[in-house]
Every structure is written in structure tokens, then in C-alpha cells.
Design a protein around this motif. Structure first.
Motif, short mmCIF file in Angstrom:
data_model
loop_
_atom_site.label_atom_id
_atom_site.label_comp_id
_atom_site.label_asym_id
_atom_site.label_seq_id
_atom_site.Cartn_x
_atom_site.Cartn_y
_atom_site.Cartn_z
N TYR A 1 31.20 28.67 -20.16
CA TYR A 1 30.74 28.25 -18.84
C TYR A 1 31.35 29.12 -17.73
N ASN B 1 30.01 32.69 -17.92
CA ASN B 1 28.64 32.78 -17.41
C ASN B 1 28.65 32.95 -15.89
N GLN C 1 27.20 36.32 -13.98
CA GLN C 1 26.12 36.19 -13.00
C GLN C 1 26.57 36.67 -11.62
N GLN D 1 26.10 38.84 -20.91
CA GLN D 1 26.18 37.42 -21.20
C GLN D 1 26.34 37.16 -22.69
#
Length: 675
Positions: free
Chosen positions: A157, A160, A164, A210
Motif C-alpha cells: 500500500y 503504491n 504513483q 508497481q
């Protein structure tokens, strides 16, 4: 200011720069770009994660904890196997005897292997499986695996968010870079290729980061933890398992070396194909008019075939890695199973330790296989990163001055002082040009195609830098002004209209975002936009698509002229601004633009000489030079180049040719029947 996208015509561009324009099939032989090395590109890509060091440290900590729990699990699970095994063996032995007696009895019966197993497994004769102890061990294992999964999810989490944000910053850097690139860069780049770098390549980088970062970190830490546990259980079996590592690394390196070039070619051909499709779709009407569908289809088929070959080669070569790793891992697994079984039979190891070691061997080969399987994705991402970095490394336009000169006197006086400019160093275009455009005057520029008319106004906008000389605005050298300051003083209306997807009101307001509704309506009425907008069902709220296909070409031009009106510039540039409107509307627009041009300097590029009769100064250009200048009456009286242009346009239906000389025959064209 009216900001519009300009496209320099092929006649004004060097040969190498015409790849982005013209018929789509002309770019088929475009040379491939030279790619950077894998390691420098990968290091540079990883370097973009540096601003998120704290989050990455947190991710590493969570992954280490998750991997530690996962690695400890098989060892504890081996204790459960020993409990079950000891209970099964103990139940078969007569109760009331000790373990030593059971061992001696087995040896006396000649069963030495069974005796070694009883001694190693701590068997209690007559005692079955201890389910309470077994339950506690299994519960502990479940908690360990559940904790490992939770920590792994939390690490994913956080990672990520890091990826991003990094990709968002990369997109922002690319956008900023595009705004700092000079216009010649875009002249030399096919639009589809550039769009592919900005969209497809960045999306591929995001996907690669990712899917690889978390998995790579987890896999590498798992390998380290598993190796430690394997040496704790059995150094001999650990050495057997490690034999597969150098073999796996060598195989992966050999395959990756061949697949990297294929991935670079894959994304290069993807950009070329996107350029082909974008040009063909944009000019599909022109393609059909000239009947060039077959050439387009042939060019598309050729590029599509090149992309197919590169993609197939990249995926096939990189796809060999995982089966190769699985084969090497299975060989290691067989060796461990055989040697471990022999050591259990000899009593050197317990069954639970062998079972744990086999699980570790699978955990050892699995991350190696995962790393190998991610090699193609990683290489694809790095290949895309190379293309994006190539854009980020492109030479930028000269920076704005640190201390720009103030533009206090805003009258719009423009002076060219011995200006020279050329697109290619060996092909002169504008040489030693000097002229003055006085405030409030209209300067018309006429001449044949490719004479340098549009180039002249592009130099005023600083879309291109001069080779020598200088241009001043109200006495200030343009290079001493910030570009945004300069262009805020200029309104530009081009022959090629540009509208964005939005309402008519929003397109007009683009010239001045701070304008009120009354000002927008006043500009629309002055340019006769209001006349046709009132007939639309939604009026000024009519949404124009990106191609502007729901309004006519003339109406699109009127909207762009209204945009220039609203910007209220001190310097106005009109490049064939009325070429797309009908004659009646053109007359009305001439009156409106006469009011717009009052008290401001105007440069008007025109082929219709009737529209510039009232200009204060007319410049006649040929091959980048001003061959004549003066008023309309003065140039007609001189009977020079302007006189020839004027009479060719109004006195004769066509350029004089020797009527005795028949027109050249067109090969394959049928003869026209005389009537």
C-alpha cells in the motif's frame, strides 16, 4: 493573448524536419533512435524515488518483518511434522519401555535404520500424537503467516503511493519540459511519436515500477532469509541448493542481454506506429481525396509487421527465462529430496527438518524464478524510461533573462536590425533584414510560398532564435524580455485554426481568462461570432469537439479572431486570418479588424492582395529578402514584383504561359476531349 498551435509548412522546414508533416507514408524510413545502456537508465529511474526515502525505508522495514515471519514459518511447521511422526511411531512401540530400550530392540532385530529414526525423533514408546502440542504449533504458524501477509499488504500500500507520486512527478516534469522545448524540436518530431512517449511510455514505467519494486525487494530478502535458515538446518543440503544460483544467474544474464534490444525496438516501433495512425486519422479526408488508401494501408502493414516482430521477439526471448529457472529449480529439488531422504534414513536429520528444508528450497527457487520472470517487465520499463529520458534531456530553448528588462512604453513599435535566420546552417533563408513597423501602422507581408513570410512573424514571437542581428519591441531587445511577457503583448490569428474541446464561450475566453461576460459578448459581436452563435440551440454553451467538426471552417476562424479581440494586444499578427471565410464575411471582418488594428501595430500575411490595400507599409519578400517595400500605390507605380503579383491575381486568370507550348503530359493520364 491568442495562443494557437502553429505548424510550419514543409516548404519552410529543412528536409529532416519535415518528418512530422506531409503525407503519413513519408515517415516510413525514419531512423531509429540510439538507446542508452540498461544499468545507467535503471539507476536514473530508481533515482527518481529518492524524494520518498522515508516511505521507502518504511517499506523495507515492513518487507523485512514480513519476510522474517514467512521464513520462520516452515521451520516451526517442521516441528508439527516431527510431533505427528513421533506419535505415529511411538504408538507402534510397546508401552512401558524407554526410548533407549526401543532403540536397542530395533538394533537387535537388525533394523539399524529404524533404530536411528527412533533415536533422532525422540519417540516415546506407547505414546501417540500430542494433539494439544500440535494445535499450539499450528496456531503459531497461522499467526506467523497471517502477520506476514498483513505486513506485506501494508508495504504494498505504501509503495503504491510512492510509485504513483513518482510517476505523477515524472508526468509533471515531462509537461514542464515540453513547455521549455523550442519550436524546432516539435518540427522534427512526429506528433504520434511524441504522444507515445508522453502517454504509453510513462504508463509502462508506472506498471513496471508497481509490479517489480515490491516483488523484487520481497524476493531478494526471501532469498537471503531462506539461505540463512537452510544453513541452520543442514549446511550440506544448503550447498546443494546454492549450486543452482550461479547457473540461474548465468542463464538469466544471457537471455536478458538478447531481450533488451528487442524491448527497445518494441517501444520504438510502437511510437512509430502511433505516429502513422495519428497522421492517417487526422488527414483521412486528404488521404481519400488523393486516393492514397493503399499506400497508407501498406505503410501501416509494414510498421505493424515491424512492431509484431519486435514484440514477438522481446516476449519470446524474455519468456524463456521462467521455464529455464523452473527447470533448474526442479533439478535442485530432486537432488535435495534424494539426499534429504538418505539423511533421514541414516538418522542424521529429522523428517520435520527435511520437510522444512524442502519448503525452503521451493521458497529459494521461487523468488529466483519470480525475479527472472520480472526481467522482461523490468527491461520493458527501462526501455520506456530511456525514451522519456531522451525527451527530458533534449536541448531546451535559451532561458529567460534573470533580470528581464521592463516594458514600460507599450506602443507596439517593432524594429528588425540586420536580422539573419536559417533553418539549416547551409541554406540561407533570411539575410541581413532591416525594417521598422511604427506604432499603429499595419505592415503587410506578401510574396510567394516559402519566401519567409510566416518565419518573419515567428521570429517576432521568439518561436525561433536569430542567427544574428536583433529585433526590438518599443526599443527593448526581445531577448531581454521574458517570453510570457513578450507574448502577452501579441495577439496571433493563424490560417490554421485551433480550438480545444469546450464551449464556444470558453474558446473565446481563452484569449483573456479574466474577461467578464460582457467583454466576451462584445468581442463576439465585433467579429460577427454572435451572428451564427444565436442560431445554435445552446448558443455560447455549444460544446465544440476537439476537431471542431460541428462548426464550419469559417466559423472556427471567426472564433479565433474573437479570441484575439478579447486579448486586446498591443501587437497583432494575422496570418491569412480571413482565408476561410466567405467574401461578404471577409468584408465585414476587414472593417472589424481595422478597428482592432487602430492604435496598435499589425503584421498581416496575405495572399489576397485586396485585403491589404490600406496597409501603411507593404513588404514584398522573395527567398527571405525584402525586394520591395512601400504603399499599395507606390508599389503599383514601381511596376516591380508587387505589380506582377497584383496583376497576376486580378488582371489575368492564370500566370502567363506560352500558348504555343502545350502543357506537359501527365504519365498515365487520359487525354481531355476537346469540345
Amino acid at each position: 493573448m491568442s495562443q494557437q498551435t502553429t505548424e510550419t509548412t514543409p516548404a519552410r522546414l529543412p528536409a529532416a524536419a519535415r518528418r512530422g508533416g506531409g503525407p503519413p507514408w513519408m515517415g516510413a524510413g525514419m531512423p531509429a533512435e540510439k538507446s542508452m545502456n540498461f544499468l545507467p537508465s535503471a539507476k536514473r529511474l530508481m533515482g527518481r524515488l529518492r524524494p520518498h526515502r522515508l516511505q521507502l525505508i518504511g517499506v523495507i522495514t515492513l518487507v523485512v518483518a514480513s519476510v522474517s515471519l514467512s521464513v520462520i514459518g516452515p521451520k516451526i511447521l517442521g516441528h508439527a511434522t516431527d510431533i505427528i511422526f513421533s506419535g505415529v511411531i511411538g504408538k507402534q512401540l510397546p508401552p512401558g519401555t524407554t526410548t533407549e530400550q526401543a532403540v536397542e530392540g530395533a538394533r537387535a532385530a537388525g533394523n539399524d535404520s529404524f533404530a536411528d529414526i527412533i533415536a533422532k525423533a525422540n519417540v516415546l514408546p506407547g505414546v501417540g500424537i500430542d494433539f494439544d502440542r500440535l494445535g499450539r504449533v499450528l496456531l503459531l504458524v497461522m499467526l506467523l503467516f497471517a502477520g506476514a501477509s498483513l505486513l506485506s499488504w501494508l508495504a504494498g500500500y505504501i509503495l503504491n503511493g510512492v510509485v504513483q507520486r513518482t510517476v505523477r512527478q515524472l508526468r509533471s516534469d515531462v509537461e514542464d519540459k515540453l513547455n521549455r522545448l523550442p519550436l524546432p524540436y516539435f518540427d522534427k518530431q512526429p506528433r504520434g511519436e511524441l504522444l507515445s512517449r508522453v502517454t504509453n511510455d510513462i504508463d509502462n514505467i508506472s506498471t513496471s515500477l508497481q509490479q517489480t519494486l515490491s516483488q523484487l525487494l520481497t524476493s531478494l530478502l526471501t532469498v537471503v532469509g531462506v539461505v540463512v535458515m537452510m544453513f541452520v538446518i543442514s549446511p550440506l543440503l544448503a550447498l546443494v541448493a546454492l549450486v543452482a544460483v550461479p547457473l540461474s544467474v548465468w542463464v538469466t544474464k544471457q537471455i536478458a542481454k538478447r531481450s533488451q534490444k528487442q524491448f527497445v525496438a518494441q517501444w520504438k516501433h510502437t511510437g512509430a506506429l502511433n505516429g502513422q495512425i495519428e497522421e492517417a486519422f487526422t488527414g483521412h479526408e486528404l488521404v481519400k481525396v488523393f486516393g492514397r488508401q493503399r499506400e497508407i494501408e501498406a505503410s501501416f502493414a509494414a510498421k505493424n509487421d515491424e512492431l509484431f516482430k519486435a514484440s514477438f521477439g522481446a516476449q519470446f526471448v524474455s519468456g524463456i527465462i521462467m521455464p529455464s529457472m523452473m527447470f533448474i529449480g526442479n533439478l535442485s529439488y530432486v537432488a535435495i529430496a534424494v539426499i534429504g531422504g538418505l539423511r533421514v534414513a541414516s538418522g542424521a536429520m529429522s523428517l520435520g527438518d527435511v520437510q522444512a528444508f524442502i519448503q525452503y528450497s521451493r521458497q529459494f527457487t521461487q523468488p529466483l524464478t519470480q525475479v527472472a520472470s520480472m526481467a522482461n517487465l523490468l527491461q520493458s520499463g527501462v526501455a520506456s524510461a530511456e525514451r522519456v529520458f531522451d525527451l527530458l534531456d533534449a536541448e531546451e530553448q535559451s532561458p529567460d533573462p534573470v533580470k528581464p528588462a521592463p516594458l514600460t512604453d507599450r506602443h507596439g513599435r517593432v524594429e528588425f536590425e540586420r536580422v539573419s535566420f536559417r533553418y539549416e546552417h547551409d541554406k540561407p533563408l533570411i539575410e541581413d533584414l532591416s525594417l521598422v513597423a511604427e506604432p499603429g501602422h499595419t505592415v503587410a507581408i506578401v510574396g510567394p510560398t516559402g519566401a519567409g513570410k510566416t518565419t518573419l512573424v515567428n521570429l517576432v514571437m521568439r518561436f525561433y532564435e536569430l542567427d544574428s542581428g536583433r529585433i526590438t519591441l518599443d526599443g527593448v531587445d526581445l531577448t531581454e524580455l521574458r517570453r510570457d511577457t513578450l507574448r502577452s503583448e501579441i495577439g496571433m490569428v493563424l490560417q490554421d485554426t485551433w480550438l480545444f474541446g469546450g464551449t464556444i464561450r470558453e474558446n473565446i475566453a481563452y484569449g483573456n481568462p479574466e474577461a467578464s461576460e460582457e467583454q466576451i459578448l462584445a468581442a463576439a459581436k465585433a467579429t460577427f461570432v454572435d451572428r451564427f452563435v444565436r442560431s445554435l440551440p445552446d448558443g455560447y454553451d455549444t460544446v465544440i469537439d476537439e476537431e471542431g467538426s460541428n462548426v464550419s471552417a469559417g466559423e472556427r476562424q471567426l472564433i479565433t479572431i474573437a479570441r484575439a479581440f478579447l486579448s486586446n494586444p498591443s501587437l497583432l499578427i494575422l496570418d491569412e486570418a480571413t482565408s476561410s471565410v466567405d467574401t461578404r464575411t471577409e468584408v465585414l471582418l476587414q472593417r472589424a479588424m481595422a478597428a482592432l488594428r487602430s492604435d496598435r501595430t499589425s503584421f498581416v500575411i496575405a495572399h489576397r492582395l485586396s485585403t491589404i490595400r490600406d496597409a501603411h507599409l507593404i513588404l514584398v519578400m522573395e527567398s527571405g529578402r525584402i525586394v520591395e517595400q512601400g504603399t499599395h500605390a507606390e508599389l503599383l507605380a514601381a511596376e516591380g514584383a508587387y505589380h506582377r503579383l497584383y496583376h497576376a491575381q486580378f488582371s489575368q486568370p492564370a500566370i502567363d504561359v506560352d500558348e504555343a507550348t502545350p502543357p506537359p503530359a501527365v504519365p498515365g493520364a487520359p487525354l481531355l476531349r476537346q469540345r
